[in-house]
Design a protein around this motif. Structure first.
Motif, PDB file in Angstrom:
ATOM      1  N   TYR A 193      16.089  39.419  13.510  1.00  0.00           N
ATOM      2  CA  TYR A 193      15.404  38.002  12.479  1.00  0.00           C
ATOM      3  C   TYR A 193      14.786  37.390  13.269  1.00  0.00           C
ATOM      4  CZ  TYR A 193      18.260  40.399   8.536  1.00  0.00           C
ATOM      5  OH  TYR A 193      18.965  40.634   7.813  1.00  0.00           O
ATOM      6  N   ARG A 194      13.993  37.285  13.079  1.00  0.00           N
ATOM      7  CA  ARG A 194      13.144  35.866  14.100  1.00  0.00           C
ATOM      8  C   ARG A 194      12.162  34.936  12.551  1.00  0.00           C
ATOM      9  NH1 ARG A 194       8.580  38.040  18.227  1.00  0.00           N
ATOM     10  NH2 ARG A 194       7.167  39.373  17.078  1.00  0.00           N
ATOM     11  N   ILE A 195      11.954  33.909  13.023  1.00  0.00           N
ATOM     12  CA  ILE A 195      10.891  33.312  11.798  1.00  0.00           C
ATOM     13  C   ILE A 195       9.838  32.592  12.796  1.00  0.00           C
ATOM     14  CG2 ILE A 195      13.227  31.192  12.204  1.00  0.00           C
ATOM     15  CD1 ILE A 195      12.369  31.386   9.052  1.00  0.00           C
ATOM     16  N   LYS A 196       9.242  31.742  12.046  1.00  0.00           N
ATOM     17  CA  LYS A 196       8.196  30.765  12.676  1.00  0.00           C
ATOM     18  C   LYS A 196       7.775  30.015  11.428  1.00  0.00           C
ATOM     19  CE  LYS A 196       4.238  33.119  12.691  1.00  0.00           C
ATOM     20  NZ  LYS A 196       2.996  33.747  13.290  1.00  0.00           N
ATOM     21  N   ALA A 197       8.185  28.544  11.754  1.00  0.00           N
ATOM     22  CA  ALA A 197       7.200  27.787  10.633  1.00  0.00           C
ATOM     23  C   ALA A 197       5.791  26.892  10.945  1.00  0.00           C
ATOM     24  CB  ALA A 197       8.458  25.835  11.254  1.00  0.00           C
ATOM     25  N   GLN A 198       5.624  27.062   9.879  1.00  0.00           N
ATOM     26  CA  GLN A 198       4.262  26.279   9.451  1.00  0.00           C
ATOM     27  C   GLN A 198       3.893  25.654   8.855  1.00  0.00           C
ATOM     28  OE1 GLN A 198       2.865  28.485   5.853  1.00  0.00           O
ATOM     29  NE2 GLN A 198       0.916  27.799   6.199  1.00  0.00           N
ATOM     30  N   TYR A 199       2.754  24.542   9.524  1.00  0.00           N
ATOM     31  CA  TYR A 199       2.643  23.366   9.802  1.00  0.00           C
ATOM     32  C   TYR A 199       1.456  22.749   8.688  1.00  0.00           C
ATOM     33  CZ  TYR A 199       5.568  22.766  13.029  1.00  0.00           C
ATOM     34  OH  TYR A 199       6.450  23.163  13.880  1.00  0.00           O
ATOM     35  N   THR A 200       0.147  23.455   8.776  1.00  0.00           N
ATOM     36  CA  THR A 200      -1.035  23.674   7.961  1.00  0.00           C
ATOM     37  C   THR A 200      -1.291  25.045   7.545  1.00  0.00           C
ATOM     38  OG1 THR A 200      -2.244  23.898   9.424  1.00  0.00           O
ATOM     39  CG2 THR A 200      -1.783  21.971   9.419  1.00  0.00           C
ATOM     40  N   ALA A 201      -2.503  25.484   7.250  1.00  0.00           N
ATOM     41  CA  ALA A 201      -2.482  26.714   6.911  1.00  0.00           C
ATOM     42  C   ALA A 201      -3.133  27.625   7.909  1.00  0.00           C
ATOM     43  CB  ALA A 201      -4.546  26.523   5.933  1.00  0.00           C
ATOM     44  N   THR A 202      -3.736  26.945   8.453  1.00  0.00           N
ATOM     45  CA  THR A 202      -3.938  27.835  10.618  1.00  0.00           C
ATOM     46  C   THR A 202      -3.092  27.225  11.268  1.00  0.00           C
ATOM     47  OG1 THR A 202      -5.679  26.068  10.881  1.00  0.00           O
ATOM     48  CG2 THR A 202      -6.174  27.888   9.773  1.00  0.00           C
ATOM     49  N   SER A 203      -1.808  26.575  11.271  1.00  0.00           N
ATOM     50  CA  SER A 203      -0.984  26.175  12.426  1.00  0.00           C
ATOM     51  C   SER A 203       0.201  26.463  12.133  1.00  0.00           C
ATOM     52  CB  SER A 203      -0.967  24.391  12.654  1.00  0.00           C
ATOM     53  OG  SER A 203       0.112  23.712  13.214  1.00  0.00           O
TER      54      SER A 203
END
Length: 379
Positions: A193-203
């Motif tokens: 598993y790996r993951i990434k965080a979302q700040y805005t619709a494109t960030s």
């Protein structure tokens, strides 16, 4: 004190060797005495109470009391095998262990964990994972920088084996959620598993580190060699002698939409059992070895703990795993008689078993007791 199955003696009585009559002399049965008689196993006079002990379990959590600008380490609390005991079932013993972990893991992490300066200016999540106690599910958790409250969600990616390809697995549309429970997994498979965080619709943040767990093997489920299975003419055949496509005496239970899906099967119950005898062919059978079996009524039934068994408890008929039956439950015989369960033992010796699958009805009679076969195990 609960029975251990061993009979002991408080006094020794002296007898004449020529005619076997008593001299009338007695003395304490002390260990220091050369005539001492040690306790011996007698499960008939002293039937032991069945004890179920938990398997080893663990829970990993992140120290969460660090100051702003610091990240807590991940700490694992372990419930050792045999730490908790139940007189009901293995599941109950494991539930005690899980409850203890839930109540103490965070306290333990805050006590034993460390705080380090956040060296993650891009707010890349840090991901962790742990395997469930039965080895079939994986709990994935993650943390991001405490300095950035603007996270609106995450995207979780997964791959099978180290050489597999990363696939998008799940969107987490809540920045406050930091865990995911992954189930319906293949047995004996390593998941990454790996993951990434979302700040805005494109960030988005960069991908996190990788974490992995390997699921447990499928546990074979069925009766042991020598179990007698009833065929349509009423005679019995040892389970190891059964053949593919052979007809067995089966039954249709009124109100039960018979299924090999244990989740649906275990939702059924009734207060009065009505059944009609039919025949069903064997559509799958094979030979396997089991490391642990449950023995009911001194051998009336012996099968693996997950085998689905029809029982009556508190006046209600239902199917449960054989490992969850208790003394006082009732069984249903081929002669439509109710058979009380008087003893339940765990056998830890290796036993040969014969998982089989029937259709259209999944019921049959083992040693004259109505039971259920299993959901097929994939090769």
């Amino acid at each position: 004190m609960e029975n251990t199955g061993y009979k002991s003696f408080a006094l020794l009585e002296k007898y004449y060797t020529d005619d076997g009559t008593s001299t009338g002399e007695t003395k304490p049965n002390a260990i220091s005495d050369p005539d001492y008689i040690a306790p011996f196993l007698d499960t008939i006079s002293c039937p032991p109470v069945t004890r179920y002990y938990n398997t080893q379990q663990s829970k990993s959590v992140i120290k969460n009391d660090c100051a702003a600008g610091y990240l807590g380490s991940s700490v694992t609390l372990i419930a050792d095998a045999n730490q908790f005991v139940s007189y009901e079932s293995l599941i109950d013993a494991n539930n005690q262990a899980a409850a203890w972990l839930d109540n103490n893991a965070q306290i333990y992490a805050n006590s034993k964990g460390t705080c380090e300066i956040n060296s993650n200016p891009q707010n890349t999540p840090i991901i962790y994972s742990s395997l469930s106690s039965d080895g079939k599910s994986i709990n994935v958790s993650w943390t991001a920088s405490y300095d950035n409250p603007g996270i609106i969600g995450y995207q979780l990616y997964r791959k099978k084996s180290s050489t597999g390809e990363w696939q998008f697995h799940r969107s987490i549309n809540d920045g406050n959620l930091t865990s995911f429970y992954d189930n319906l997994l293949d047995s004996e498979t390593t998941y990454f598993y790996r993951i990434k965080a979302q700040y805005t619709a494109t960030s988005w943040s960069p991908f996190s580190n990788e974490t992995s767990q390997t699921t447990a093997e499928n546990i074979p489920v069925c009766f042991v060699e020598g179990t007698l299975i009833t065929i349509p003419d009423g005679t019995q055949t040892p389970i190891e002698s059964l053949k593919l496509n052979q007809l067995l005496l089966s039954t249709e239970i009124e109100t039960l939409n018979d299924t090999n899906d244990v989740e649906k099967l275990y939702n059924w119950s009734c207060s009065y059992l009505l059944e009609k005898r039919i025949t069903s062919p064997i559509i799958k059978i094979r030979s396997l070895t089991a490391d642990k079996t449950i023995v009911i009524n001194n051998g009336l039934l012996e099968a693996t703990p997950s085998h689905s068994q029809l029982i009556q408890r508190d006046g209600i008929w239902k199917f449960i795993p054989l490992g969850d039956v208790i003394v006082g439950d009732n069984l249903y015989s081929i002669d439509k008689e109710i058979i009380p369960i008087t003893s339940v033992f765990i056998n830890s010796e290796k036993r040969k078993i014969y998982p089989l699958t029937l259709s259209p009805s999944h019921t049959y009679f083992a040693n004259g007791i109505l039971t259920h076969n299993i959901k097929p195990i994939d090769n």
